[in-house]
Scaffold this motif. Structure first.
Motif, PDB file in Angstrom:
ATOM      1  N   GLU A   1       0.820  -1.217   0.000  1.00  0.00           N
ATOM      2  CA  GLU A   1       0.000   0.000   0.000  1.00  0.00           C
ATOM      3  C   GLU A   1       0.851   1.263   0.000  1.00  0.00           C
ATOM      4  OE1 GLU A   1      -2.398  -0.852   3.426  1.00  0.00           O
ATOM      5  OE2 GLU A   1      -4.149  -1.339   2.193  1.00  0.00           O
TER       6      GLU A   1
ATOM      7  N   PRO B   1      -2.934   2.086  -6.887  1.00  0.00           N
ATOM      8  CA  PRO B   1      -4.297   2.075  -7.418  1.00  0.00           C
ATOM      9  C   PRO B   1      -4.299   2.318  -8.919  1.00  0.00           C
ATOM     10  CG  PRO B   1      -4.180   3.373  -5.399  1.00  0.00           C
ATOM     11  CD  PRO B   1      -2.771   3.060  -5.786  1.00  0.00           C
TER      12      PRO B   1
ATOM     13  N   TYR C   1      -7.023   2.702 -12.227  1.00  0.00           N
ATOM     14  CA  TYR C   1      -8.388   2.777 -12.759  1.00  0.00           C
ATOM     15  C   TYR C   1      -8.337   3.444 -14.124  1.00  0.00           C
ATOM     16  CZ  TYR C   1     -13.456   3.514 -12.926  1.00  0.00           C
ATOM     17  OH  TYR C   1     -14.778   3.490 -13.284  1.00  0.00           O
TER      18      TYR C   1
ATOM     19  N   ARG D   1     -11.598  -0.996 -10.090  1.00  0.00           N
ATOM     20  CA  ARG D   1     -10.470  -0.241  -9.540  1.00  0.00           C
ATOM     21  C   ARG D   1      -9.506  -1.229  -8.888  1.00  0.00           C
ATOM     22  NH1 ARG D   1      -9.916   5.019  -8.602  1.00  0.00           N
ATOM     23  NH2 ARG D   1     -12.162   5.371  -8.782  1.00  0.00           N
TER      24      ARG D   1
ATOM     25  N   LEU E   1      -6.380  -2.314  -6.674  1.00  0.00           N
ATOM     26  CA  LEU E   1      -5.820  -1.785  -5.433  1.00  0.00           C
ATOM     27  C   LEU E   1      -4.457  -2.415  -5.156  1.00  0.00           C
ATOM     28  CD1 LEU E   1      -9.059  -2.072  -3.278  1.00  0.00           C
ATOM     29  CD2 LEU E   1      -8.179  -0.019  -4.420  1.00  0.00           C
TER      30      LEU E   1
END
Length: 332
Positions: A58, A181, A183, A284, A286
């Motif tokens: 992350e 991320p 998208y 999306r 992640l």
């Protein structure tokens, strides 16, 4: 019970990889592992209590330089890898699976799944499938569905074959690990969203792939692919920068020492960037998500030999290490 891997001179390509490890009677922890088997507990090294590999991913762009510095330190010496248990490298939130992505594999499946009343020869049906695949690669889009994180198990854990699975099969796959991320990203920049790669074996019960009671609906991936432990994962997440060409990696799977799958990712009809871009147009992505890129030719349906109690699968992908799993029949 689990089947431990054989010792190797180099566990993977590059200076380090990520793993999830545990000592006896202790909680699992995120680790940096070097190719010679040294380990670093990233909770202490990065000063983040409760950190997981997912947490590392992350914050991948910021943490990656720190990991490189750690790996370059010749004095790092945590608990030896041989004294630790290796788990699946991460617990993803989302799993995206590409189906029918290896040309020869799809041709073999087309031939194996003969439709009732189709009396054509194998050569005729194989030629038809080859033409369909060539047209698909040129004009169509990838075929992607979702899987369940609860199907994941460790790279050396036993795989329980459910009592209802009549035709359990293996499917070795290159798994892409997302690092930021994503998208609606274009194909041209899709590779920038890859943190690394790992090994997945996407087990499938062939008998439940197609719904006989509702043929118009088609495939039933929930039942056929998502039993607990049906996705052995790992052992390592190797950073993308350590893999020179993910479009030319060798995948090999042995069943009880006999080679069943031996193919290159060159046989993929839709490459990694195309897959990422395609998925990101609808969903999306992640950090920590997995994108399984499909399986090459050589599954059990092709060989007429499906998984059964006591079978041992050894799977390897260039630069990503090896996994070994034993099949155990479910007991009521």
């Amino acid at each position: 019970m689990s089947v431990k891997p054989e010792p190797a001179s180099a566990l993977f390509a590059g200076p380090f990889a990520l793993a999830t490890l545990s000592a006896p009677h202790s909680d699992a922890f995120p680790a940096l592992v070097t190719p010679d088997g040294r380990t670093v507990d990233l909770r202490a090294a990065l000063g983040i209590e409760g950190l997981t590999v997912l947490g590392v991913l992350e914050d991948w762009q910021r943490v990656l330089p720190q990991l490189r510095t750690l790996a370059a330190n010749p004095d790092i010496a945590g608990v030896p890898l041989a004294d630790l248990t290796v788990h699946a490298p991460l617990a993803p939130r989302q799993i995206f699976q590409s189906g029918a992505n290896y040309r020869q594999h799809v041709i073999d499946l087309h031939v194996a799944h003969r439709a009732p009343g189709d009396d054509r020869s194998e050569d005729e049906r194989r030629a038809e499938a080859a033409e369909i695949m060539d047209q698909r690669a040129a004009k169509d889009q990838p075929y992607v569905f979702t899987g369940l994180p609860t199907s994941i198990t460790g790279p050396y854990d036993d795989v329980v074959l459910p009592h209802w699975a009549q035709q359990p099969d293996w499917e070795l796959e290159l798994a892409v690990v997302i690092g930021r991320p994503a998208y609606r990203v274009p194909v041209e920049t899709a590779a920038e969203y890859v943190a690394g790669y790992t090994i997945a074996n996407d087990l499938t019960d062939r008998a439940t792939v197609f719904r006989r009671d509702m043929a118009a609906i088609g495939t039933d991936w929930l039942r056929s692919k998502n039993a607990p432990g049906f996705t052995p994962l790992g052992p390592w997440i190797v950073p993308a920068g350590s893999i020179t060409d993910p479009g030319d990696l060798r995948l090999t799977l042995q069943l009880n020492g006999e080679t069943m799958q031996d193919e290159s990712t060159k046989d993929m009809m839709f490459g990694i960037a195309r897959l990422i871009s395609y998925v990101s147009q609808s969903a999306r992505l992640l950090p920590g998500d997995l994108l399984l890129t499909g399986s090459p030719a050589g599954n059990g349906m092709h060989w007429g030999r499906l998984l059964r109690d006591g079978d041992v699968m050894d799977a390897a992908i260039t630069g990503l290490g090896t996994q070994r799993t034993r099949c155990v029949a479910e007991t009521s």
